[in-house]
Scaffold this motif. Sequence first.
Motif, short mmCIF file in Angstrom:
data_model
loop_
_atom_site.label_atom_id
_atom_site.label_comp_id
_atom_site.label_asym_id
_atom_site.label_seq_id
_atom_site.Cartn_x
_atom_site.Cartn_y
_atom_site.Cartn_z
N THR A 38 0.83 -1.21 0.00
CA THR A 38 0.00 0.00 0.00
C THR A 38 0.86 1.25 0.00
OG1 THR A 38 -1.76 -1.16 1.18
CG2 THR A 38 -1.80 1.24 1.24
N LYS A 39 1.92 1.25 0.82
CA LYS A 39 2.83 2.39 0.83
C LYS A 39 3.49 2.55 -0.53
CE LYS A 39 3.88 1.96 5.78
NZ LYS A 39 4.94 1.62 6.78
N ASN A 40 3.83 1.44 -1.16
CA ASN A 40 4.45 1.48 -2.49
C ASN A 40 3.50 2.09 -3.51
OD1 ASN A 40 6.36 1.01 -4.52
ND2 ASN A 40 5.55 -1.04 -4.94
N VAL A 41 2.23 1.67 -3.46
CA VAL A 41 1.24 2.22 -4.40
C VAL A 41 1.05 3.72 -4.17
CG1 VAL A 41 -1.20 2.18 -5.05
CG2 VAL A 41 0.01 0.05 -4.69
N GLU A 42 0.96 4.13 -2.90
CA GLU A 42 0.76 5.55 -2.60
C GLU A 42 1.92 6.38 -3.13
OE1 GLU A 42 0.37 5.40 1.59
OE2 GLU A 42 -1.82 5.20 1.56
N SER A 43 3.13 5.86 -2.98
CA SER A 43 4.31 6.58 -3.47
C SER A 43 4.26 6.74 -4.98
CB SER A 43 5.58 5.83 -3.06
OG SER A 43 6.72 6.45 -3.61
N LYS A 44 3.96 5.65 -5.68
CA LYS A 44 3.92 5.69 -7.13
C LYS A 44 2.74 6.52 -7.63
CE LYS A 44 6.16 1.18 -7.68
NZ LYS A 44 7.39 1.71 -8.28
N LEU A 45 1.65 6.51 -6.87
CA LEU A 45 0.46 7.23 -7.29
C LEU A 45 0.68 8.73 -7.25
CD1 LEU A 45 -2.28 6.33 -8.26
CD2 LEU A 45 -3.14 6.57 -5.95
N GLU A 46 1.48 9.22 -6.33
CA GLU A 46 1.77 10.64 -6.27
C GLU A 46 2.43 11.11 -7.56
OE1 GLU A 46 0.96 12.98 -4.12
OE2 GLU A 46 -0.23 11.46 -3.07
N THR A 47 3.41 10.33 -8.03
CA THR A 47 4.07 10.66 -9.30
C THR A 47 3.08 10.62 -10.45
OG1 THR A 47 6.14 9.74 -8.47
CG2 THR A 47 5.94 10.03 -10.85
N TYR A 48 2.23 9.60 -10.45
CA TYR A 48 1.27 9.46 -11.53
C TYR A 48 0.28 10.63 -11.55
CZ TYR A 48 -2.58 7.56 -14.28
OH TYR A 48 -3.56 7.39 -15.21
#
Length: 646
Positions: free
Chosen positions: A304-314
């Motif tokens: 979940t933390k990984n998704v949140e990090s990548k989602l910010e960039t997206y």
Amino acid sequence: MDDIQSFYRERAAIEKEYATKLVALSSKYFEKKAKLSTSLSVGDTPQVTPGSLENASLVTWTEILTETEQIGKEKQRLAQEFTISIADQIHGLELRFDEVKKKYVNCHEDVVKRREDIYSSHKKAKVDYDASCQKMEDTRMKASKSYDKSKEKANKKMEGKEHDMNKAKNHYLIKINVANRVKDKYYREDLPEILDGLQGVNEARVSLLNSFWKQAISLEKANNQRCITNLDKMTEVVEQNIQTLDSAMFVKHNLKQWKEPTDFVFVPSPIWGDDETMATGDDEELRYLRKRLADSRTKLSNETKNVESKLETYKQLVDAKKNMSSISASNQTALLSKHLMALQSVMAADTMRLVENVEVETIELATSDKDLSSVPVEQTVTKRGLFGRKKTVRTATGTSNGSGDADSALARTSTSSSLGRTVSRRSTTSSTTANSTDKHKHSFMSGILGRRGTHKPGSKSNASNEVAAAAHTDPFGAGGDQTSSHSQGTQYATALYAYSADGEDEISISEGQRLEVIEEDDGSGWINVRHGSEEGLVPASYVQLLPMTATIPKSVSNDSLVSGGVAGGAPGSAKKKGPTVAPKRGGKKVQYMIALYDYDATAPDELTIRAGDKILVVGEDVGDGWTQGELNAMSGTFPTAYAKLA
């Protein structure tokens, strides 16, 4: 695009030969366009024949060719400008867009490969389950043929095989749910996003083509004043070429019925008849599920933390893409590539998060009536046997070394990492049923990409809450008899002194106010009361409890009971100073939670909340993933993961 840049190159060469050559060139490209018109407008295999219709870009192209036929004499300078400023740039743009399209193809192949890998894992789980069933059956047959002492040994061996078979079955059921969720994600999120991306690439290409056409028209205006009228017509038709028109026409002529693939279901072994219920009847199976649940929760938190990090960039790239028309052509293609890479990364990470989330939900649902934290953990102990030989003995204990964090995690049946997706319900339904019920509410990306499902207003649950609200009618409301008694079972008190709140868990009161008692003094010197919509602690010495049968005259204000009323005292007397307040040692604090997401109640005992609501905690989460709360005079349970402590 290749034809267009070739057109401008050839036109540059023909400019010296004036009108005759220019008309011949226009005719040539009319013929080429006619051959590709259908394919470029609606594709090679349209579901609906377009007839004589062409897409907006082809219509624009047709008008440009028509007006070009009217142009006679061109200057050499115009020929050079066409070659350098138009043809070369379009050729470079074509190469960059081809590269972007290849990346989309690779992205789709990567998504399909990940999906197929998960499908293969599901198939392998099925094979392993069948094999364990076969071993169980073979062991059972041998046990049935054994006698005396060997009979006991055979039975123990058969019991071990049965545990192995149940573990394989549980693993198989988990993989079924994972495969189903990944399948849903592919067809409902990943594939639509890739198609949307390709559509965006095409729209960007149309936008850039429009800009190059405008540039060519501007060059012609500057160098051919005699053709200004014809060139204005070209500008007008290009302006009408809206970026989305080509895509809209293509979609309209290629729509067809689509049927979603069926879900994966549990297939009983032909050797060992069984149903789809997960095995939880033995400590051995529960130990296996306990360990797997703890591992999955840890992985879910990390993913979940990984998704949140990548989602910010997206998200940043999505915002930048909205202003694409304001940047240069080379930067547009670079932005499209970055957007695709970010999307691919988010989809891959979200798939991993989904896998872990489904595993957690599946196990939690199957063990909703079990206390996994009390399941003994198997430990291995080495002892000395006969003749000093070492032997390994497995013992069951309440906890295992270093497993404190896992035990703590198992005590919580809901995880905040779900981020507003499906909450595991308090139910004993099978895991397969849970999959079919909540599978479309699960994706982390669906909320970001606009595919989130919402509860319908006016549902039965909302009506239930309205009824619950009506049950909180003020006993001192207007109307009715001239006297009003306390609601049955409700304790009230009168404020003897004014008190100003000195903390977030306290409320301010005025002398003579009527207060509803939520919790009486438990020896801490503080009492929990409610006044209107506010609730909190006040000193117990500042209030006087009213008898349960006391009545209050209707002439008395709802907000206060003046001196001479129930509280006593002479009318018009001066404000009294309250006694010294003892520190809140051991005093029970009022706890609030702030809603992170919207939740609509689906049962009469649930509470509807909205993001940002401040909810009074009436009963804490006891390990089932639900918290008892009160909001706007209504009480009920809500998912713990949908809120955080205030």
